[in-house]
Design an enzyme around this catalytic site. Sequence first.
Site, PDB file in Angstrom:
ATOM      1  N   HIS A   1      -3.044 -14.396  10.992  1.00 25.07           N
ATOM      2  CA  HIS A   1      -1.491 -14.576  11.347  1.00 25.07           C
ATOM      3  C   HIS A   1      -1.156 -14.070  12.607  1.00 25.07           C
ATOM      4  CE1 HIS A   1       0.402 -11.847   8.494  1.00 25.07           C
ATOM      5  NE2 HIS A   1       1.132 -11.691   9.666  1.00 25.07           N
TER       6      HIS A   1
ATOM      7  N   ASP B   1      -6.814 -13.512   5.455  1.00 30.64           N
ATOM      8  CA  ASP B   1      -6.190 -13.470   6.489  1.00 30.64           C
ATOM      9  C   ASP B   1      -6.384 -12.539   7.446  1.00 30.64           C
ATOM     10  OD1 ASP B   1      -3.977 -13.729   8.447  1.00 30.64           O
ATOM     11  OD2 ASP B   1      -2.296 -13.463   6.567  1.00 30.64           O
TER      12      ASP B   1
ATOM     13  N   SER C   1       2.187  -6.305   9.057  1.00 33.22           N
ATOM     14  CA  SER C   1       0.920  -7.027   8.919  1.00 33.22           C
ATOM     15  C   SER C   1      -0.335  -6.685   9.773  1.00 33.22           C
ATOM     16  CB  SER C   1       1.149  -8.591   9.507  1.00 33.22           C
ATOM     17  OG  SER C   1       1.819  -9.253   8.271  1.00 33.22           O
TER      18      SER C   1
HETATM   19  N1  ARG Z   1       4.331 -13.690   5.078  1.00 26.59           N
HETATM   20  C1  ARG Z   1       3.607 -12.956   6.155  1.00 26.59           C
HETATM   21  C2  ARG Z   1       4.405 -12.258   7.061  1.00 26.59           C
HETATM   22  O1  ARG Z   1       5.460 -12.423   7.144  1.00 26.59           O
HETATM   23  C3  ARG Z   1       2.529 -14.015   6.420  1.00 26.59           C
HETATM   24  C4  ARG Z   1       2.914 -15.056   7.557  1.00 26.59           C
HETATM   25  C5  ARG Z   1       1.878 -15.915   8.179  1.00 26.59           C
HETATM   26  N2  ARG Z   1       1.701 -17.108   7.148  1.00 26.59           N
HETATM   27  C6  ARG Z   1       2.261 -18.322   6.986  1.00 26.59           C
HETATM   28  N3  ARG Z   1       1.867 -19.186   6.179  1.00 26.59           N
HETATM   29  N4  ARG Z   1       3.365 -18.611   7.970  1.00 26.59           N
HETATM   30  O2  ARG Z   1       4.019 -12.167   8.206  1.00 26.59           O
HETATM   31  N1  ASP Z   2       3.656 -10.830   6.663  1.00 26.39           N
HETATM   32  C1  ASP Z   2       4.589  -9.472   7.159  1.00 26.39           C
HETATM   33  C2  ASP Z   2       4.232  -9.444   8.775  1.00 26.39           C
HETATM   34  O1  ASP Z   2       3.739 -10.222   9.450  1.00 26.39           O
HETATM   35  C3  ASP Z   2       4.213  -8.286   6.414  1.00 26.39           C
HETATM   36  C4  ASP Z   2       5.568  -8.316   5.583  1.00 26.39           C
HETATM   37  O2  ASP Z   2       6.588  -8.774   5.849  1.00 26.39           O
HETATM   38  O3  ASP Z   2       5.196  -8.001   4.405  1.00 26.39           O
HETATM   39  O4  ASP Z   2       4.216  -8.338   9.231  1.00 26.39           O
END
Ligand code: ARG
Ligand code: ASP
Length: 713
Positions: free
Chosen positions: A85, A221, A648
């Site tokens: 991502h 990921d 991330s």
């Molecule tokens: N929650 C994770 C973060 O904040 C992954 C985000 C990317 N994935 C998604 N399905 N939008 O970055």
């Molecule tokens: N998924 C998040 C990021 O992109 C990480 C988190 O918020 O824990 O940095």
Amino acid sequence: MKKLLLYVICSLISVSQLFADEGMWIPLLLKNHTIADMQKNGFKLTADDIYNINQASTKDAIVIFGRGCTGELVSDQGLLLTNHHCGYGQIQRHSSIEKDYLTNGFWAMSKAEELPNPGLSVTFLVRIEDVTKQALEGVSSSMSQTEKYKKIADNNREIESKAIAGTNHTASVRSFYYGNEYYMFVYEEFKDVRLVGAPPSSIGKFGGDTDNWMWPRHTGDFSVFRIYANKENQPADYSPDNVPYKPKKFLNVSMKGVNEGDFTWVIGYPGGTEQYLTSDAIKLVSEVRNPHKIKLRDKRLEVMNAYANVNDTIRIKYASKNAGVSNSWKRWIGEINGLKRLDAVNKKIAFENEFTNWAANKPNYNGLLKEFNKNYTDIESYALAYDYWREAVYGIEVIAYASGFEKLIEISKGTDSSLALAESTRLLKVSSNFFKDYDLRVDKDIFKALLPMYFAGVNEEFYPSIYSKIQSKYNGDFDKYVEQVFEETIFNKPEKLEKLLSNYSANRVGELKNDPIYVLYNSFLDVYKDKVSEKYFAISAKNDSLYNIYMNALREMQPQKKFYPDANFTMRVAYGKVKGYYPKDGVKYLHYTTLDGVIEKDNPAIYDYDIPNRLREIYKQKDYGVYAKDGSVPLCFIATNHTTGGNSGSPVLDAYGNLIGLNFDRAWEGIASDMMYDPDFSRNVTLDIRYVLFIIDKYAGAKHLVDEMVIVK
Ligand code: ARG
Ligand code: ASP
């Protein structure tokens, strides 16, 4: 009775005491106390192994990836890992219907096939310095807030420019503990970063937005990049003559995996947390601001998804935007839930009562909470108007896009035609990027949905002047109004707009300035400038100066407590243990998942769970090679490391500093950790490095990449 007493004591100290796993620590200061605690918990290295400016240390293997992620070096040839991502925008930009790398993945089988990414850079940390004294020099208590800020900003500019004189570095002095301490970060940036590999989204984004922020998780990921440098191993703009960068340090990869209770740590760039907010702040966020923002994004997502589900072109165009909109939307929902479960507001109030007692006869501190309360009451309507400006007005793409023409319109008033020429040329470039991922139908529907929501959501004092025109001319029918301006505007018509821009001269400014979309934007802008931003930022600044004092008071009140500064996208170290959790009564979540769970979720009829046939085949054959563990392949694990957005792509490391996984998310029940860390629920989600290697080797047939790494067995 004893139990009850224990419970009372525990809950009393819980807000003021730090849990072992909570905290994001500044690498420069590990020696102060953190390293001893890390070692007590199982860490086998020293503070110098993590951060040292005289010899290679872990920090030299870590980069800021792009603008908001972390990445790490894993070979002596500049090979870099981050999340799928995080590389998503780049993967998408190389994708089209014919070469759909988002769907099918991409693997460079030789360095010649690696794809350059204009605009992408990675940044190494050269050093950190405590510059608190210099930053605050000449600042006195008699100064007004504005004078203080200005003095500090001037000081910092000077500190920065001195620090980087004669180098190709950049420097940035940042405030910590709400301006009680200042540290300078010196960086070196590399601009030739190429895409090496990415799994199909059905692996890299497996579970999509359905599983996002959730545990148990089965998302592969990761994506792979390579840093290039000039022949002297120095940063350079992209050139075919550049060569793979030789890093000072890269991480060894461990295949040993994790057991529950194992020590782990994370080093990377957490973006922002607000651990020291008052109860009023938490109330405002969780009861007012987040619910409105969620409602606005509900709408946008509803429209985008309806189109994406039936139209592949739109799905690709909107993939990256959709992921971005959905990500914070879902986090806000989780935050509200978590803060409620934690009873965060009341816990804060209980602590604030203690504080008030303690501060009773301390004139510097005793009125603080009342002042906070007044500010948070005062700011509410402005905060909402501010959120609607960002989420509703800017959520309409054609308006956001038109806003980018402000400068050209301004310049066109002047006499220097070369300036207008340069700006119109720049806008011409922006234009092709914008229209590549733009669809009229999606935007028009979103426009129709968000515009009336603005008027329903904010106080009347924040209505733009155009509102009365919509009322009179269109009888208050927003749909009709939107149809009309959509028809008339130039900002959604690439050919016309590009023609205008490529032959631009200032006497045509009227075509932009009087365009109905620009007129609408301008009308909102007037409100924002005249009635929202000044107030909003003034009260926010008042709060900042209160937090500056409050933070000081907190540290004075609890001298034994180890305070960590809020995350601010500077390098931090977090540490914790591999650990499952109990999401609800009667349910225990294990600390790890495996490939078997992918197969359980696999469903060709559901986009988020439709895995590639090749993965099904590998599963059938059990062709797992060295990556097998107990008859499957380990996939993700969770631990108690305190992380946030920006972490991330961060490496998750074992006690010896070997890479065991890539951090990519947090588990739903504990997401409120940005405001309140909860040892029972807050978990960072890590992609097990063995799944990364398995996909590269067995799925993609790119074993040469694994061979570049140093594997510890
Ligand atoms: N929650 C994770 C973060 O904040 C992954 C985000 C990317 N994935 C998604 N399905 N939008 O970055
Ligand atoms: N998924 C998040 C990021 O992109 C990480 C988190 O918020 O824990 O940095």
